[in-house]
Write a protein that holds these residues in place. Structure first.
Motif, PDB file in Angstrom:
ATOM      1  N   LYS A 147      30.233  16.071  11.964  1.00 51.49           N
ATOM      2  CA  LYS A 147      29.907  15.040  12.944  1.00 51.49           C
ATOM      3  C   LYS A 147      28.751  14.149  12.506  1.00 51.49           C
ATOM      4  O   LYS A 147      28.795  12.939  12.673  1.00 51.49           O
ATOM      5  CB  LYS A 147      29.526  15.684  14.284  1.00 51.49           C
ATOM      6  N   TYR A 148      27.690  14.767  11.963  1.00 51.69           N
ATOM      7  CA  TYR A 148      26.486  13.988  11.702  1.00 51.69           C
ATOM      8  C   TYR A 148      25.665  14.691  10.630  1.00 51.69           C
ATOM      9  O   TYR A 148      25.378  15.885  10.750  1.00 51.69           O
ATOM     10  CB  TYR A 148      25.681  13.880  13.012  1.00 51.69           C
ATOM     11  N   ILE A 149      25.279  13.952   9.601  1.00 45.80           N
ATOM     12  CA  ILE A 149      24.465  14.504   8.519  1.00 45.80           C
ATOM     13  C   ILE A 149      23.170  13.709   8.437  1.00 45.80           C
ATOM     14  O   ILE A 149      23.184  12.497   8.230  1.00 45.80           O
ATOM     15  CB  ILE A 149      25.209  14.457   7.168  1.00 45.80           C
ATOM     16  N   VAL A 150      22.063  14.416   8.628  1.00 44.69           N
ATOM     17  CA  VAL A 150      20.733  13.797   8.572  1.00 44.69           C
ATOM     18  C   VAL A 150      20.012  14.333   7.340  1.00 44.69           C
ATOM     19  O   VAL A 150      19.881  15.544   7.172  1.00 44.69           O
ATOM     20  CB  VAL A 150      19.908  14.114   9.840  1.00 44.69           C
ATOM     21  N   GLY A 151      19.561  13.425   6.483  1.00 50.58           N
ATOM     22  CA  GLY A 151      18.850  13.818   5.278  1.00 50.58           C
ATOM     23  C   GLY A 151      17.349  13.918   5.505  1.00 50.58           C
ATOM     24  O   GLY A 151      16.785  13.147   6.284  1.00 50.58           O
ATOM     25  N   ILE A 152      16.728  14.885   4.832  1.00 55.26           N
ATOM     26  CA  ILE A 152      15.263  14.982   4.825  1.00 55.26           C
ATOM     27  C   ILE A 152      14.812  15.500   3.460  1.00 55.26           C
ATOM     28  O   ILE A 152      15.615  16.023   2.683  1.00 55.26           O
ATOM     29  CB  ILE A 152      14.685  15.909   5.930  1.00 55.26           C
ATOM     30  N   GLY A 153      13.510  15.380   3.204  1.00 50.86           N
ATOM     31  CA  GLY A 153      12.912  15.986   2.022  1.00 50.86           C
ATOM     32  C   GLY A 153      12.699  17.470   2.267  1.00 50.86           C
ATOM     33  O   GLY A 153      13.317  18.052   3.164  1.00 50.86           O
ATOM     34  N   ASP A 154      11.833  18.069   1.494  1.00 48.03           N
ATOM     35  CA  ASP A 154      11.595  19.510   1.556  1.00 48.03           C
ATOM     36  C   ASP A 154      10.921  19.911   2.875  1.00 48.03           C
ATOM     37  O   ASP A 154       9.777  19.531   3.132  1.00 48.03           O
ATOM     38  CB  ASP A 154      10.705  19.912   0.383  1.00 48.03           C
TER      39      ASP A 154
END
Length: 190
Positions: A147-154
């Motif tokens: 449904k939804y992919i949210v990217g982040i760093g470490d």
């Protein structure tokens, strides 16, 4: 009733603390036993723990520990995604320095300053020039219906901007963004 779940694609000790803090911040339940670098529990076992958790949403962690093939984290994630009693609200895709990984196209990212952006980020939470997030535990997501992919760093890091001493604000915002998207979907059906 299906259990609502958010998966975070990291599980080292610092990420675990940040995910636990963020889960508290959003009123969810973190399955701390799902942490590990790499993931130790099977997807079936994690799914069992999800089903007995006290609160929704349930947050779990999966980690391939740098394996760019189908590692332990991706195997567990695949099993969780196949479970009919689980409603996957979204994935928090964590960037890494794994250059050989195929990566995944994100719907949005949270950069290290807490901004919601339309591009991917790197391991340090810096904005990239495209939507392709590179990480060791995200390769199977390209072929999955998420449904939804949210990217982040470490998680817990990003130059100290996601430290648990300040409430792990970046990963918290990523979880909030997934919930906001989920609620928007619900209201669009009404």
């Amino acid at each position: 009733m299906r259990r609502r779940v958010i998966i975070v694609t990291d599980g080292d000790d610092i990420a675990k603390e940040a995910v636990e803090e963020a889960a508290k911040n959003i009123g969810g339940r973190c399955i701390s036993l799902s942490a590990g670098n790499p993931t130790v529990l099977s997807g079936e076992r994690i799914a069992e723990l999800i089903k007995i958790a006290e609160y929704d949403p349930v947050i779990v962690m999966v980690d391939d520990r740098g394996d760019i093939g189908m590692g332990d984290g991706e195997k567990a994630m695949y099993k969780i995604m196949q479970d009919k009693d689980i409603e996957l609200l979204g994935i928090i895709a964590v960037a890494s320095n794994t250059a050989r990984a195929n990566g995944v196209i994100v719907d949005c990212s949270i950069d290290k300053f807490g901004n919601v952006i339309s591009k991917a980020v790197d391991k340090y939470g810096n904005k990239k020039n495209n939507r392709l997030l590179k990480g060791d535990t995200v390769n199977i997501l390209s072929n999955a219906d998420i449904k939804y992919i949210v990217g982040i760093g470490d998680p817990g890091k990003m130059d100290g901007r996601d430290n648990i001493t300040i409430g792990a604000p970046i990963i918290t915002k990523a979880m909030e963004e997934i919930l906001k998207n989920y609620n928007k979907e619900l209201t669009s059906f009404v």
